[in-house]
Scaffold this active site. Structure first.
Site, PDB file in Angstrom:
ATOM      1  N   HIS A 219       0.847  -1.192   0.000  1.00 36.08           N
ATOM      2  CA  HIS A 219       0.000   0.000   0.000  1.00 36.08           C
ATOM      3  C   HIS A 219       0.883   1.243   0.000  1.00 36.08           C
ATOM      4  O   HIS A 219       1.915   1.269   0.665  1.00 36.08           O
ATOM      5  CB  HIS A 219      -0.901   0.017   1.241  1.00 36.08           C
ATOM      6  CG  HIS A 219      -1.343   1.396   1.632  1.00 36.08           C
ATOM      7  ND1 HIS A 219      -0.721   2.120   2.635  1.00 36.08           N
ATOM      8  CD2 HIS A 219      -2.334   2.190   1.146  1.00 36.08           C
ATOM      9  CE1 HIS A 219      -1.318   3.295   2.763  1.00 36.08           C
ATOM     10  NE2 HIS A 219      -2.286   3.369   1.884  1.00 36.08           N
ATOM     11  N   ASN A 221       0.349   5.808  -0.281  1.00 34.70           N
ATOM     12  CA  ASN A 221      -0.496   6.981  -0.472  1.00 34.70           C
ATOM     13  C   ASN A 221       0.341   8.228  -0.222  1.00 34.70           C
ATOM     14  O   ASN A 221       0.976   8.348   0.817  1.00 34.70           O
ATOM     15  CB  ASN A 221      -1.694   6.954   0.493  1.00 34.70           C
ATOM     16  CG  ASN A 221      -2.434   8.277   0.521  1.00 34.70           C
ATOM     17  OD1 ASN A 221      -2.400   8.997   1.520  1.00 34.70           O
ATOM     18  ND2 ASN A 221      -3.082   8.601  -0.567  1.00 34.70           N
ATOM     19  N   ARG A 223      -0.058  12.574  -0.549  1.00 28.13           N
ATOM     20  CA  ARG A 223      -1.138  13.535  -0.675  1.00 28.13           C
ATOM     21  C   ARG A 223      -0.688  14.951  -0.282  1.00 28.13           C
ATOM     22  O   ARG A 223       0.281  15.128   0.451  1.00 28.13           O
ATOM     23  CB  ARG A 223      -2.303  13.115   0.216  1.00 28.13           C
ATOM     24  CG  ARG A 223      -1.899  12.916   1.669  1.00 28.13           C
ATOM     25  CD  ARG A 223      -2.950  12.142   2.456  1.00 28.13           C
ATOM     26  NE  ARG A 223      -2.555  11.934   3.840  1.00 28.13           N
ATOM     27  CZ  ARG A 223      -1.893  10.871   4.285  1.00 28.13           C
ATOM     28  NH1 ARG A 223      -1.560   9.905   3.439  1.00 28.13           N
ATOM     29  NH2 ARG A 223      -1.576  10.750   5.559  1.00 28.13           N
ATOM     30  N   GLY A 367     -18.401  11.993   1.886  1.00 26.92           N
ATOM     31  CA  GLY A 367     -19.223  11.580   0.751  1.00 26.92           C
ATOM     32  C   GLY A 367     -18.407  11.134  -0.432  1.00 26.92           C
ATOM     33  O   GLY A 367     -18.741  11.415  -1.581  1.00 26.92           O
ATOM     34  N   GLU A 371     -16.626   3.223  -4.640  1.00 24.08           N
ATOM     35  CA  GLU A 371     -15.814   2.227  -5.338  1.00 24.08           C
ATOM     36  C   GLU A 371     -14.322   2.500  -5.154  1.00 24.08           C
ATOM     37  O   GLU A 371     -13.522   1.580  -5.037  1.00 24.08           O
ATOM     38  CB  GLU A 371     -16.172   2.208  -6.829  1.00 24.08           C
ATOM     39  CG  GLU A 371     -17.545   1.631  -7.120  1.00 24.08           C
ATOM     40  CD  GLU A 371     -17.713   0.215  -6.591  1.00 24.08           C
ATOM     41  OE1 GLU A 371     -16.794  -0.603  -6.774  1.00 24.08           O
ATOM     42  OE2 GLU A 371     -18.761  -0.074  -5.979  1.00 24.08           O
TER      43      GLU A 371
END
Length: 409
Positions: A219, A221, A223, A367, A371
């Site tokens: 994994h 990430n 940002r 929100g 997917e």
């Protein structure tokens, strides 16, 4: 996928709640309201840059719908994002950052670095797999931002692999901001109770689940965040989750990350390695999700350019840190019992992502695109009642490492 804080869930997977202004064709320049001419991403920085638009357009099963434009959300506005507010598009805009941002803005620069890394990583993974290809979904939101989700499944090497880009304009509850950064309270300073926080976020997130139990899940990430009040910070990390312990593999993985960290700051690796061990802890079981890596958040103590350079190099090092391990083990023989153990460990992976992962929490609270947020979960997993590895077994050996993090380099 924090999974994005990611995906997504990595914080990028979570960041999949974005939206965009009206877009023109990705094949031609655009003039913003400020008069600044925006060139397509592929043309920025010279011919050596990777063509993100071309790759996204050529991906199989590309969806063909177009989003409408709408005003950006304000601090006073209610939630402007939701699970059904993401619209598929038939071509990727030259940038998902709003037109008023110049090519040298940090928002635009970070998006460009993420797009290029997404292309390079996906191609390397496809080459390693030798069978399946990434399916691409591009989507936008009417009030700013969007994303490109790349997902590979049913491959020779990977059961499931995803790499998601997200650019987000929106507003979030203050509690979501607290979930997105270690010092969330500082970021909401000056806001009234209950007042939403306008923000921008961009990131690239990935989770890859191989078939072979001797190939680890990976994994990452990376940002970048800004709030309307002018606060900014970088975050990210990369970690590895094997089912079986191979010390040589862990030395390679951690050593690659340490080399990049040491180049930028000698204090980074020990600090960020410890942070990863503490963050990726399944508290209700007293064990880590995997064997760590690096994790950092809320980084703004140096210049933006310095933090950007660190994140960009980490993005460019993903394949070097991970794929040699996969190439080494993808053809290893394995037993049904070893596959069963891998499924049990995937169950642990799922527990962490759904209960503790900061990215998943952020994405669901804002929100996000479901997917993309849940892309980080494996397609198959197992929960066996009160499973205990046999003493002295390879499974028991790696459990000791999960319960007591080690130094690998």
């Amino acid at each position: 996928m924090p999974a994005l804080a990611a995906a997504v869930a990595s914080l990028l997977l979570l960041l999949s709640s974005g939206s965009t202004d009206a877009f023109t064709s990705a094949a031609r320049p655009r003039v913003s309201t400020s008069g600044y001419i925006h060139q397509p991403i592929a043309n920025v920085g010279g011919s050596r840059r990777l063509d993100a638009v071309a790759m996204a357009r050529s991906a199989p099963c590309y969806r063909r719908r177009v989003a409408m434009a709408a005003p950006a959300p304000t601090k006073e506005a209610g939630p402007s994002i939701g699970w059904d507010s993401h619209k598929a598009v038939d071509s990727v805009p030259e940038s998902l950052v709003r037109g008023v941002e110049g090519n040298e803005s940090m928002r635009r620069r970070f998006e460009k670095a993420c797009r290029e890394a997404q292309i390079a990583i996906c191609k390397a993974v496809e080459d390693c797999d030798g069978g399946a290809k990434f399916h691409s979904d591009a989507w936008v939101r009417a009030d700013g931002g969007g994303g490109i989700s790349m997902v590979l499944k049913d491959g020779k090497v990977w059961e499931k692999a995803g790499c998601n880009l997200s650019v987000v304009y929106g507003s979030m509850p203050q509690e979501a901001l607290q979930a997105a950064t270690e010092r969330g309270v500082d970021r909401a300073k000056g806001l009234k109770p209950g007042e939403r926080v306008p923000f921008f976020a961009c990131g690239l997130s990935s989770v890859m689940h191989p078939r072979n139990p001797h190939c680890p899940t990976m994994h990452f990430n990376y940002r970048y965040f800004e709030t309307e009040g002018g606060a900014w910070w970088f975050g990210g990390g990369m970690d590895i989750t094997p089912s079986y312990l191979n010390t040589e593999d862990m030395t390679h993985f951690h050593g690659t990350l340490k080399r990049v960290c040491d180049k930028h700051d000698a204090a980074y690796y020990p600090k960020f390695k410890k942070w990863a061990d503490e963050y990726f802890l399944i508290k209700h079981r007293g064990e880590t999700r995997g064997l760590g890596g690096i994790f950092f958040d809320d980084q703004n103590d140096k210049s933006p350019d310095q933090h950007f350079a660190f994140s960009e190099e980490l993005l460019q090092t993903v394949t070097e840190a991970y794929l040699p391990i996969i190439e080494k083990h993808k053809d290893d023989a394995y037993t049904e019992e070893e596959k069963k153990w891998q499924q049990i460990r995937r169950g642990r992976y799922t527990e962490f992502n759904l209960v503790y992962d900061r990215g998943t929490v952020f994405g669901l609270k804002t929100g996000g695109r479901i997917e993309s947020i849940l892309m980080s979960l494996p397609e198959t997993a197992r929960w066996e009642y009160d499973h205990r590895p046999v003493e002295g077994s390879p499974e028991a050996e790696i459990m000791e490492a999960f319960k007591s993090p080690r130094e690998w380099v």
